[in-house]
Design a protein around this motif. Structure first.
Motif, short mmCIF file in Angstrom:
data_model
loop_
_atom_site.label_atom_id
_atom_site.label_comp_id
_atom_site.label_asym_id
_atom_site.label_seq_id
_atom_site.Cartn_x
_atom_site.Cartn_y
_atom_site.Cartn_z
N ASP A 1 88.42 63.28 99.60
CA ASP A 1 89.48 64.05 100.28
C ASP A 1 90.86 63.54 99.89
OD1 ASP A 1 87.48 65.49 101.49
OD2 ASP A 1 87.66 64.51 103.45
N SER A 2 90.99 62.21 99.83
CA SER A 2 92.27 61.61 99.47
C SER A 2 92.66 61.98 98.04
CB SER A 2 92.19 60.09 99.61
OG SER A 2 93.38 59.48 99.17
N ALA B 1 92.25 56.58 91.99
CA ALA B 1 91.62 57.38 90.94
C ALA B 1 92.48 58.59 90.58
CB ALA B 1 90.23 57.83 91.40
N ALA B 2 93.02 59.25 91.60
CA ALA B 2 93.86 60.43 91.35
C ALA B 2 95.13 60.05 90.59
CB ALA B 2 94.21 61.10 92.67
N LYS B 3 95.76 58.96 90.99
CA LYS B 3 97.00 58.54 90.33
C LYS B 3 96.74 58.12 88.89
CE LYS B 3 99.23 57.16 94.66
NZ LYS B 3 99.68 56.02 95.50
N LEU C 1 95.81 65.43 94.09
CA LEU C 1 95.72 66.31 92.92
C LEU C 1 96.28 67.69 93.23
CD1 LEU C 1 92.17 65.33 91.65
CD2 LEU C 1 94.34 64.79 90.53
N MET C 2 95.99 68.21 94.41
CA MET C 2 96.48 69.53 94.79
C MET C 2 98.00 69.54 94.90
SD MET C 2 93.61 70.70 97.60
CE MET C 2 94.50 72.20 98.02
N GLU C 3 98.57 68.42 95.34
CA GLU C 3 100.02 68.33 95.48
C GLU C 3 100.71 68.22 94.13
OE1 GLU C 3 100.62 64.96 97.96
OE2 GLU C 3 100.01 65.98 99.82
N ILE D 1 89.46 72.25 91.40
CA ILE D 1 89.18 70.84 91.65
C ILE D 1 87.85 70.77 92.38
CG2 ILE D 1 89.94 68.72 92.77
CD1 ILE D 1 92.82 69.82 92.63
N ASN D 2 86.87 70.16 91.77
CA ASN D 2 85.53 70.10 92.35
C ASN D 2 85.03 68.66 92.33
OD1 ASN D 2 82.93 70.46 93.18
ND2 ASN D 2 82.31 71.80 91.52
N ILE D 3 85.07 68.00 93.48
CA ILE D 3 84.64 66.61 93.60
C ILE D 3 83.37 66.56 94.45
CG2 ILE D 3 85.26 64.27 94.28
CD1 ILE D 3 88.20 65.07 94.04
N GLU D 4 82.30 66.09 93.86
CA GLU D 4 81.01 66.01 94.54
C GLU D 4 80.99 64.77 95.44
OE1 GLU D 4 76.26 66.20 93.24
OE2 GLU D 4 77.82 65.80 91.76
#
Length: 364
Positions: free
Chosen positions: A214-215, A280-282, A220-222, A230-233
Protein backbone atom coordinates in the motif's frame (compact mmCIF):
# COMPACT_ATOMS: atom_id res chain seq x y z
CA UNK A 1 52.30 -14.61 -20.99
CA UNK A 2 52.27 -18.41 -21.10
CA UNK A 3 48.87 -20.06 -21.36
CA UNK A 4 49.31 -21.72 -17.97
CA UNK A 5 50.51 -18.55 -16.21
CA UNK A 6 47.62 -17.18 -14.09
CA UNK A 7 46.40 -13.64 -14.60
CA UNK A 8 46.99 -11.75 -11.34
CA UNK A 9 44.12 -9.79 -9.79
CA UNK A 10 44.33 -7.58 -6.70
CA UNK A 11 41.32 -8.58 -4.62
CA UNK A 12 41.36 -5.32 -2.67
CA UNK A 13 40.46 -3.15 -5.69
CA UNK A 14 37.56 -0.79 -4.84
CA UNK A 15 34.60 -2.94 -3.73
CA UNK A 16 36.97 -5.84 -3.14
CA UNK A 17 36.21 -9.47 -2.54
CA UNK A 18 32.97 -10.91 -3.82
CA UNK A 19 32.55 -9.00 -7.07
CA UNK A 20 36.14 -9.69 -8.13
CA UNK A 21 35.84 -13.39 -7.32
CA UNK A 22 32.54 -13.84 -9.17
CA UNK A 23 33.68 -11.94 -12.26
CA UNK A 24 37.22 -13.27 -12.23
CA UNK A 25 36.34 -16.93 -12.00
CA UNK A 26 33.51 -16.71 -14.53
CA UNK A 27 35.78 -15.04 -17.09
CA UNK A 28 38.54 -17.49 -16.24
CA UNK A 29 36.20 -20.44 -16.82
CA UNK A 30 34.67 -19.38 -20.14
CA UNK A 31 38.02 -18.35 -21.65
CA UNK A 32 40.08 -21.15 -20.03
CA UNK A 33 42.51 -18.62 -18.54
CA UNK A 34 43.92 -19.40 -15.06
CA UNK A 35 43.82 -16.61 -12.47
CA UNK A 36 45.40 -15.75 -9.15
CA UNK A 37 43.47 -13.45 -6.79
CA UNK A 38 45.31 -11.94 -3.82
CA UNK A 39 44.36 -9.69 -0.89
CA UNK A 40 40.82 -11.07 -0.84
CA UNK A 41 38.66 -8.83 1.38
CA UNK A 42 41.93 -7.58 2.89
CA UNK A 43 40.42 -4.48 4.48
CA UNK A 44 37.46 -6.21 6.14
CA UNK A 45 37.17 -6.94 9.90
CA UNK A 46 37.15 -10.66 9.01
CA UNK A 47 39.40 -10.80 5.92
CA UNK A 48 39.57 -13.66 3.46
CA UNK A 49 36.96 -16.01 2.07
CA UNK A 50 33.64 -16.38 3.86
CA UNK A 51 31.35 -19.40 3.37
CA UNK A 52 29.28 -17.75 0.63
CA UNK A 53 32.43 -16.82 -1.34
CA UNK A 54 33.91 -20.30 -1.01
CA UNK A 55 30.64 -21.88 -2.13
CA UNK A 56 30.67 -19.76 -5.29
CA UNK A 57 34.28 -20.69 -6.01
CA UNK A 58 33.58 -24.38 -5.56
CA UNK A 59 30.49 -24.18 -7.78
CA UNK A 60 32.45 -22.52 -10.60
CA UNK A 61 35.25 -25.07 -10.15
CA UNK A 62 32.81 -27.95 -10.46
CA UNK A 63 31.01 -26.44 -13.47
CA UNK A 64 34.25 -26.18 -15.47
CA UNK A 65 36.12 -29.23 -14.15
CA UNK A 66 38.74 -26.90 -12.73
CA UNK A 67 41.32 -26.94 -9.96
CA UNK A 68 41.15 -24.51 -7.04
CA UNK A 69 44.10 -23.78 -4.77
CA UNK A 70 43.64 -21.89 -1.51
CA UNK A 71 39.97 -22.72 -1.21
CA UNK A 72 39.49 -22.53 2.56
CA UNK A 73 37.54 -20.23 4.85
CA UNK A 74 39.74 -17.26 5.67
CA UNK A 75 42.01 -17.65 2.63
CA UNK A 76 43.21 -14.28 1.29
CA UNK A 77 44.64 -15.77 -1.91
CA UNK A 78 43.34 -18.31 -4.42
CA UNK A 79 44.61 -19.70 -7.71
CA UNK A 80 42.18 -21.19 -10.19
CA UNK A 81 42.91 -23.42 -13.19
CA UNK A 82 39.77 -23.93 -15.32
CA UNK A 83 38.92 -26.91 -17.49
CA UNK A 84 36.01 -27.47 -19.87
CA UNK A 85 32.50 -26.23 -19.05
CA UNK A 86 30.35 -29.30 -19.70
CA UNK A 87 26.93 -28.36 -18.31
CA UNK A 88 24.92 -31.00 -16.48
CA UNK A 89 23.55 -31.03 -12.93
CA UNK A 90 25.24 -29.28 -9.99
CA UNK A 91 24.32 -28.35 -6.43
CA UNK A 92 25.70 -25.66 -4.14
CA UNK A 93 24.75 -24.86 -0.54
CA UNK A 94 26.17 -21.90 1.39
CA UNK A 95 24.88 -23.51 4.63
CA UNK A 96 24.29 -19.92 5.75
CA UNK A 97 22.08 -17.04 4.64
CA UNK A 98 24.63 -16.26 1.92
CA UNK A 99 22.83 -15.03 -1.19
CA UNK A 100 21.82 -17.53 -3.87
CA UNK A 101 21.48 -14.58 -6.26
CA UNK A 102 25.23 -13.97 -5.97
CA UNK A 103 25.87 -17.65 -6.69
CA UNK A 104 23.76 -17.21 -9.82
CA UNK A 105 25.88 -14.25 -10.92
CA UNK A 106 28.97 -16.49 -10.92
CA UNK A 107 27.27 -19.48 -12.51
CA UNK A 108 25.28 -17.87 -15.35
CA UNK A 109 28.21 -16.92 -17.64
CA UNK A 110 29.70 -20.41 -17.23
CA UNK A 111 26.39 -22.07 -18.09
CA UNK A 112 25.93 -19.79 -21.11
CA UNK A 113 29.13 -21.20 -22.66
CA UNK A 114 28.71 -24.81 -21.54
CA UNK A 115 28.67 -27.67 -24.03
CA UNK A 116 25.20 -28.79 -22.85
CA UNK A 117 22.27 -27.47 -20.77
CA UNK A 118 22.91 -26.78 -17.10
CA UNK A 119 20.63 -27.34 -14.11
CA UNK A 120 21.63 -26.02 -10.69
CA UNK A 121 20.12 -26.50 -7.24
CA UNK A 122 21.24 -23.58 -5.07
CA UNK A 123 20.63 -23.24 -1.33
CA UNK A 124 21.13 -20.35 1.05
CA UNK A 125 19.51 -16.94 1.48
CA UNK A 126 16.99 -16.03 -1.19
CA UNK A 127 16.15 -12.61 0.23
CA UNK A 128 19.18 -11.09 1.90
CA UNK A 129 20.80 -7.72 2.56
CA UNK A 130 23.59 -6.48 0.29
CA UNK A 131 22.45 -8.61 -2.66
CA UNK A 132 19.60 -8.67 -5.20
CA UNK A 133 16.54 -10.50 -3.92
CA UNK A 134 15.77 -13.69 -5.84
CA UNK A 135 12.50 -12.08 -7.00
CA UNK A 136 14.58 -9.35 -8.67
CA UNK A 137 16.64 -11.95 -10.52
CA UNK A 138 13.45 -13.69 -11.70
CA UNK A 139 11.44 -10.64 -12.73
CA UNK A 140 14.11 -8.10 -13.75
CA UNK A 141 17.53 -9.51 -14.52
CA UNK A 142 16.17 -12.54 -16.40
CA UNK A 143 14.63 -10.13 -18.92
CA UNK A 144 17.69 -7.88 -19.03
CA UNK A 145 20.01 -10.82 -19.73
CA UNK A 146 17.75 -11.89 -22.61
CA UNK A 147 18.78 -8.68 -24.44
CA UNK A 148 22.18 -10.34 -24.83
CA UNK A 149 20.84 -13.75 -25.81
CA UNK A 150 21.33 -15.30 -22.36
CA UNK A 151 18.17 -17.21 -21.48
CA UNK A 152 17.49 -18.99 -18.21
CA UNK A 153 14.65 -20.14 -16.02
CA UNK A 154 14.74 -19.67 -12.26
CA UNK A 155 12.29 -21.33 -9.89
CA UNK A 156 11.84 -20.42 -6.23
CA UNK A 157 11.12 -23.49 -4.12
CA UNK A 158 11.73 -22.18 -0.60
CA UNK A 159 12.53 -18.72 0.75
CA UNK A 160 15.42 -18.45 3.19
CA UNK A 161 16.24 -15.45 5.37
CA UNK A 162 19.00 -14.20 7.67
CA UNK A 163 20.39 -15.69 9.84
CA UNK A 164 19.30 -19.25 9.10
CA UNK A 165 19.21 -19.32 5.33
CA UNK A 166 17.85 -22.65 4.12
CA UNK A 167 16.18 -21.31 0.98
CA UNK A 168 16.32 -23.21 -2.30
CA UNK A 169 16.05 -22.32 -5.98
CA UNK A 170 16.59 -24.24 -9.20
CA UNK A 171 18.25 -22.64 -12.20
CA UNK A 172 18.03 -23.97 -15.75
CA UNK A 173 20.25 -22.51 -18.48
CA UNK A 174 20.46 -23.34 -22.17
CA UNK A 175 23.91 -22.67 -23.63
CA UNK A 176 24.25 -19.78 -26.06
CA UNK A 177 25.59 -21.87 -28.94
CA UNK A 178 26.08 -18.81 -31.16
CA UNK A 179 27.49 -16.71 -28.35
CA UNK A 180 26.02 -13.57 -26.86
CA UNK A 181 25.03 -10.57 -28.94
CA UNK A 182 25.49 -6.87 -28.33
CA UNK A 183 22.64 -4.81 -26.89
CA UNK A 184 21.75 -1.19 -27.55
CA UNK A 185 19.51 0.20 -24.84
CA UNK A 186 19.65 3.97 -24.97
CA UNK A 187 15.99 4.82 -25.56
CA UNK A 188 14.04 4.84 -22.32
CA UNK A 189 10.66 5.43 -23.94
CA UNK A 190 7.91 5.92 -21.38
CA UNK A 191 6.79 3.91 -18.38
CA UNK A 192 4.11 1.47 -19.49
CA UNK A 193 3.35 -0.45 -16.27
CA UNK A 194 4.60 -1.32 -12.80
CA UNK A 195 4.33 -4.73 -11.18
CA UNK A 196 5.42 -6.01 -7.82
CA UNK A 197 5.42 -8.71 -5.22
CA UNK A 198 5.07 -7.98 -1.51
CA UNK A 199 5.53 -11.09 0.66
CA UNK A 200 5.68 -12.30 4.24
CA UNK A 201 6.72 -15.70 5.54
CA UNK A 202 6.73 -17.62 8.80
CA UNK A 203 4.75 -16.19 11.69
CA UNK A 204 4.46 -12.70 10.23
CA UNK A 205 0.86 -11.68 9.44
CA UNK A 206 -0.20 -10.97 5.86
CA UNK A 207 -1.12 -7.42 6.86
CA UNK A 208 2.61 -6.62 6.78
CA UNK A 209 2.65 -7.46 3.06
CA UNK A 210 -0.37 -5.22 2.55
CA UNK A 211 1.27 -2.33 4.40
CA UNK A 212 4.44 -2.53 2.31
CA UNK A 213 2.47 -2.76 -0.94
CA UNK A 214 0.00 0.00 0.00
CA UNK A 215 2.82 2.38 0.88
CA UNK A 216 4.69 1.69 -2.37
CA UNK A 217 1.52 1.97 -4.41
CA UNK A 218 0.58 5.32 -2.88
CA UNK A 219 3.98 6.86 -3.67
CA UNK A 220 3.97 5.50 -7.23
CA UNK A 221 0.47 6.85 -7.88
CA UNK A 222 1.54 10.28 -6.66
CA UNK A 223 4.72 10.41 -8.76
CA UNK A 224 3.85 8.63 -12.01
CA UNK A 225 1.54 9.97 -14.72
CA UNK A 226 -2.10 9.03 -14.34
CA UNK A 227 -3.30 5.89 -16.02
CA UNK A 228 -0.15 3.78 -15.65
CA UNK A 229 -1.22 0.34 -14.36
CA UNK A 230 0.24 -0.59 -10.96
CA UNK A 231 -0.25 -4.19 -9.87
CA UNK A 232 1.46 -5.31 -6.65
CA UNK A 233 0.72 -8.84 -5.46
CA UNK A 234 0.35 -9.41 -1.69
CA UNK A 235 1.55 -12.87 -0.61
CA UNK A 236 1.62 -14.91 2.58
CA UNK A 237 3.95 -17.83 1.87
CA UNK A 238 2.47 -21.21 2.74
CA UNK A 239 4.11 -23.47 5.37
CA UNK A 240 6.98 -25.33 3.76
CA UNK A 241 7.63 -22.51 1.30
CA UNK A 242 9.95 -20.60 3.65
CA UNK A 243 12.51 -21.18 6.39
CA UNK A 244 12.18 -18.72 9.25
CA UNK A 245 10.42 -15.36 9.34
CA UNK A 246 10.92 -12.70 6.70
CA UNK A 247 9.30 -10.06 4.56
CA UNK A 248 10.09 -7.85 1.62
CA UNK A 249 8.91 -6.23 -1.56
CA UNK A 250 10.24 -6.18 -5.12
CA UNK A 251 8.91 -3.82 -7.81
CA UNK A 252 9.62 -3.72 -11.53
CA UNK A 253 8.65 -1.15 -14.13
CA UNK A 254 8.46 -1.88 -17.85
CA UNK A 255 8.78 0.83 -20.50
CA UNK A 256 7.41 1.13 -24.01
CA UNK A 257 10.86 0.37 -25.47
CA UNK A 258 11.46 -2.82 -23.49
CA UNK A 259 13.51 -1.44 -20.61
CA UNK A 260 12.87 -3.00 -17.22
CA UNK A 261 13.84 -1.41 -13.90
CA UNK A 262 13.67 -2.77 -10.37
CA UNK A 263 13.31 -1.49 -6.84
CA UNK A 264 13.19 -3.43 -3.60
CA UNK A 265 13.03 -3.34 0.16
CA UNK A 266 13.75 -5.99 2.78
CA UNK A 267 11.89 -6.17 6.06
CA UNK A 268 13.80 -5.99 9.35
CA UNK A 269 12.81 -5.99 12.98
CA UNK A 270 13.61 -2.30 13.34
CA UNK A 271 11.95 -1.21 10.08
CA UNK A 272 8.34 -0.15 9.78
CA UNK A 273 6.55 -2.00 6.98
CA UNK A 274 5.44 1.23 5.34
CA UNK A 275 9.06 2.42 5.20
CA UNK A 276 10.13 -0.80 3.45
CA UNK A 277 7.52 -0.26 0.75
CA UNK A 278 8.44 3.41 0.41
CA UNK A 279 12.13 2.55 -0.05
CA UNK A 280 11.30 0.19 -2.93
CA UNK A 281 9.11 2.80 -4.62
CA UNK A 282 11.70 5.55 -4.25
CA UNK A 283 14.42 3.30 -5.65
CA UNK A 284 12.47 2.53 -8.80
CA UNK A 285 11.38 6.15 -9.19
CA UNK A 286 15.02 7.26 -9.07
CA UNK A 287 15.79 5.14 -12.16
CA UNK A 288 12.65 6.43 -13.88
CA UNK A 289 13.56 10.05 -13.08
CA UNK A 290 16.95 9.52 -14.70
CA UNK A 291 15.35 7.75 -17.66
CA UNK A 292 17.98 5.06 -17.17
CA UNK A 293 17.55 1.90 -19.23
CA UNK A 294 18.93 -0.32 -16.46
CA UNK A 295 18.93 0.15 -12.70
CA UNK A 296 22.03 0.06 -10.48
CA UNK A 297 21.63 -3.66 -9.71
CA UNK A 298 21.59 -4.74 -13.36
CA UNK A 299 24.29 -2.20 -14.24
CA UNK A 300 27.16 -4.22 -12.79
CA UNK A 301 25.71 -7.59 -13.84
CA UNK A 302 25.60 -6.76 -17.56
CA UNK A 303 29.26 -5.74 -17.74
CA UNK A 304 30.48 -9.32 -18.18
CA UNK A 305 27.82 -9.86 -20.87
CA UNK A 306 28.91 -6.72 -22.74
CA UNK A 307 32.54 -7.88 -22.62
CA UNK A 308 31.77 -11.35 -24.00
CA UNK A 309 29.14 -10.36 -26.60
CA UNK A 310 29.73 -9.95 -30.31
CA UNK A 311 29.54 -6.30 -31.38
CA UNK A 312 29.27 -2.97 -29.65
CA UNK A 313 26.90 -2.67 -26.70
CA UNK A 314 25.68 0.73 -25.54
CA UNK A 315 23.55 1.13 -22.43
CA UNK A 316 22.21 4.30 -20.80
CA UNK A 317 22.40 4.08 -17.01
CA UNK A 318 22.97 6.06 -13.85
CA UNK A 319 26.38 6.93 -12.38
CA UNK A 320 28.77 3.99 -12.04
CA UNK A 321 28.63 2.24 -8.68
CA UNK A 322 31.75 0.81 -7.02
CA UNK A 323 30.49 -2.65 -7.98
CA UNK A 324 30.31 -1.55 -11.62
CA UNK A 325 33.77 0.04 -11.53
CA UNK A 326 35.13 -3.18 -10.07
CA UNK A 327 33.37 -5.26 -12.71
CA UNK A 328 34.78 -3.08 -15.51
CA UNK A 329 38.27 -3.35 -14.05
CA UNK A 330 38.11 -7.17 -14.00
CA UNK A 331 36.48 -7.39 -17.45
CA UNK A 332 39.14 -5.19 -19.03
CA UNK A 333 41.92 -7.11 -17.31
CA UNK A 334 40.61 -10.56 -18.27
CA UNK A 335 39.29 -9.92 -21.80
CA UNK A 336 41.35 -6.88 -22.94
CA UNK A 337 38.18 -5.03 -23.95
CA UNK A 338 37.82 -1.31 -23.30
CA UNK A 339 34.79 0.26 -21.68
CA UNK A 340 34.06 3.81 -22.74
CA UNK A 341 31.99 5.97 -20.38
CA UNK A 342 30.30 9.02 -21.89
CA UNK A 343 28.42 11.55 -19.79
CA UNK A 344 24.95 12.60 -20.87
CA UNK A 345 25.17 16.35 -20.64
CA UNK A 346 22.37 17.90 -18.66
CA UNK A 347 21.66 14.77 -16.60
CA UNK A 348 23.39 12.47 -14.14
CA UNK A 349 23.21 9.57 -16.59
CA UNK A 350 26.04 8.03 -18.56
CA UNK A 351 26.39 5.91 -21.68
CA UNK A 352 28.39 2.75 -21.07
CA UNK A 353 29.94 1.36 -24.27
CA UNK A 354 31.96 -1.74 -25.02
CA UNK A 355 33.04 -3.63 -28.14
CA UNK A 356 32.83 -7.24 -26.93
CA UNK A 357 35.19 -10.07 -27.86
CA UNK A 358 32.44 -12.19 -29.45
CA UNK A 359 33.33 -15.33 -27.51
CA UNK A 360 31.93 -18.55 -28.97
CA UNK A 361 31.71 -21.86 -27.12
CA UNK A 362 33.65 -23.61 -29.86
CA UNK A 363 36.59 -21.24 -29.32
CA UNK A 364 37.30 -22.81 -25.97
Amino acid sequence: MAADTPVSIDGSFLEGGGQILRMGLALSAVQVIPINVTKIRAGRPNPGLRPQHLTGLQLTRDMCNGKLEGGQIGSCEITFYPGSVDGGNHMADTQTAGSVSLLIQAALPCAAFASSPTRLILRGGTNADMAPQVDYTIHVFRKVSAWFGLNFRLFLKTRGFYPQGGGEVSLEVKPSNEGLWAADFTDFGEVASVYGKSYVAGTLPVKVAHKMADSAEQILMEELPRGIPINIERIKEQPGRAVGNGSGIVLWAETTTGCILGGSGLGKRDRVAEDVGAAAAKEILESIRRRACVDSHSQDQIIILMALAKGKSVVRCGPLTDHSKTAIHVAELMTKVKFNIREDKGSDCIYMECEGIGLLPKQR
